[in-house]
Enzyme design. Structure first.
Site, short mmCIF file in Angstrom:
data_model
loop_
_atom_site.label_atom_id
_atom_site.label_comp_id
_atom_site.label_asym_id
_atom_site.label_seq_id
_atom_site.Cartn_x
_atom_site.Cartn_y
_atom_site.Cartn_z
N GLY A 1 10.00 -3.15 0.56
CA GLY A 1 8.62 -3.50 0.88
C GLY A 1 7.75 -3.46 -0.35
O GLY A 1 8.24 -3.43 -1.48
N ASN A 2 6.46 -3.47 -0.14
CA ASN A 2 5.52 -3.37 -1.27
C ASN A 2 4.30 -2.57 -0.83
O ASN A 2 4.17 -2.20 0.33
CB ASN A 2 5.16 -4.75 -1.80
#
Ligand SMILES: Cc1cc2nc3c(=O)[nH]c(=O)nc-3n(C[C@H](O)[C@H](O)[C@H](O)COP(=O)(O)O)c2cc1C
Length: 400
Positions: A208-209
């Site tokens: 993810g980020n």
């Protein structure tokens, strides 16, 4: 300084009780509020509640306190009129200019911005008569907030629910801040993506980020307050749905692409504020990947995700559609931003510098907006909402 004067109109829908919370938020944030319920609204919440919470007298008819000419004065002195909930009946009376009670008189005498937050059963909301009344009110410059989807009175669910009072308050705050400026995005459909995609490795893990979605939500809220119909494609944000915004939840970049392609078909503008993963794991393990004694883990092989911004920029759903991208850069911000603008082919690129403690998750942002026409608009450090307003100013210029 005088407190901003808000008239809170309440009509006779089951959601009238939610207007008490809106009233509280308005008074607690320093607004002078005069509540004008319809006679039907008083079947749901009594005058004593409105009067005690607002600290002001409450009347429904033009025949009370006639010496003060309230049917004219209340509207004339208002900085904002918000009607929440707005019934089908109230929308019809407002659209046709009827003046058969204090609220409808107030709507005719007000020269300030007007916000309607309709709430009713889905069948009523979808009825051509209601659709036409809403279109008339919007054409005249009122902000009509789209109802939310969810549980309605009784057992049914669908579109027609009054949005969360906290979110209606946000619309009011923004409309008040803009003043009598006509809602310049009225009649426009805009699509905003927000948050960060998650690319699953197995049922419990993902790549993810750090994107929180706050910038995209600020864009969605400001566009709604400027009169646009807004579709918000939300990737893993966990944020409350903004009032008047159609929210579509997505998880991965591939899901986001599908949702974008569907939403942009009739969109006037698309703002891709979501952080979309460039790569995803090539394989997805159906069961949780386990540690094996004495063995190194298998390397994770990545494959490219679709480039949604480049795709919708190259294949515009229709001529004149404005496409805006965001570039989060950690170094050489300007050069990377310019290169990305050229590569993606969008009309505007909002370039900001990110890092662990910058931009992601914060309430503030600072950016440079690059235009394909060579323009550069620096946006000084400030709330994400201020950046959102500038983006919509630039989009509105291009739509004109
Ligand atoms: C229990 C109940 C709930 C109602 N809820 C709604 C509603 O959510 N939306 C709506 O448009 N009308 C609703 N109505 C119908 C309105 O009360 C009715 O149309 C009334 O004439 C509205 O008057 P007003 O617009 O002057 O407030 C409801 C009626 C009842 C009895």
């Amino acid at each position: 300084m005088d407190k901003p004067k808000v008239v809170l109109g309440v009509s006779g829908g089951i959601a009238a009780y939610k207007a008490c919370e809106l009233l509280r938020r308005l008074t607690e944030s320093g607004h002078e509020v005069r509540v004008v319920p319809t006679a039907s609204a008083l079947h749901f919440v009594g005058a004593a509640t409105w009067s005690a919470l607002s600290g002001n007298p409450v009347a429904t008819e033009v025949w009370d306190d006639v010496h003060e000419v309230p049917h004219v004065r209340i509207g004339q002195h208002a900085d904002l009129v918000v009607v929440a909930p707005a019934t089908a009946d109230l929308l019809a009376r407002a659209a046709h200019g009827l003046a058969d009670d204090l609220l409808t008189n107030t709507l005719l005498t007000a020269r300030c911005p007007v916000v309607f937050a309709p709430a009713m059963h889905t069948e009523m909301w979808e009825h051509p008569a209601v659709r036409e009344n809403v279109a008339t009110l919007r054409r005249r410059g009122a902000v009509v907030v789209e109802p939310a989807v969810g549980r309605l009175t009784g057992v049914d669910t669908g579109k027609g629910r009054l949005p969360d009072p906290a979110e209606i308050f946000e619309v009011c705050r923004r409309v008040l801040a803009r003043g009598v400026t006509a809602p310049d995005l009225a009649g426009r459909h805009v699509v905003v993506s927000a948050g960060g995609t998650r690319e699953p490795l197995d049922p419990v893990r993902f790549l993810g980020n750090r994107s929180s979605g706050k910038q995209g939500y600020a864009l969605a809220r400001t566009a709604a307050a400027r009169g646009a119909r807004v579709t918000l494609l939300a990737a893993n944000t966990g944020l409350p749905d903004p009032a008047g915004v159609d929210v579509v939840q997505v998880g991965t970049a591939v899901q986001l692409r599908e949702a974008v392609l569907k939403a942009v078909a009739d969109a006037d503008a698309v703002v891709m504020a979501a952080a979309v993963a460039d790569f995803r794991p090539q394989t997805y393990a159906a069961g949780k990947i386990k540690k094996k004694d004495g063995q190194d883990p298998e390397p994770v092989v990545l494959v490219r995700n679709p480039d949604i911004l480049a795709e919708i920029s190259a294949e515009r759903a229709h001529p004149g559609q404005v496409v805006v991208g965001f570039a989060a850069e950690t170094d050489d911000v300007l050069a990377n931003g310019r290169a990305k603008l050229a590569r993606k082919g969008c009309d505007l690129l909002v370039v900001n510098e990110v890092g662990e403690r910058r931009t992601f998750g914060s309430e503030e942002n600072e950016a440079l907006v690059l235009g394909a026409d060579g323009t550069e608009t620096p946006v000084p450090h400030g709330p994400k909402e201020a950046l959102a307003e500038i983006v919509w100013d630039l989009v509105a210029d291009r739509l004109r």
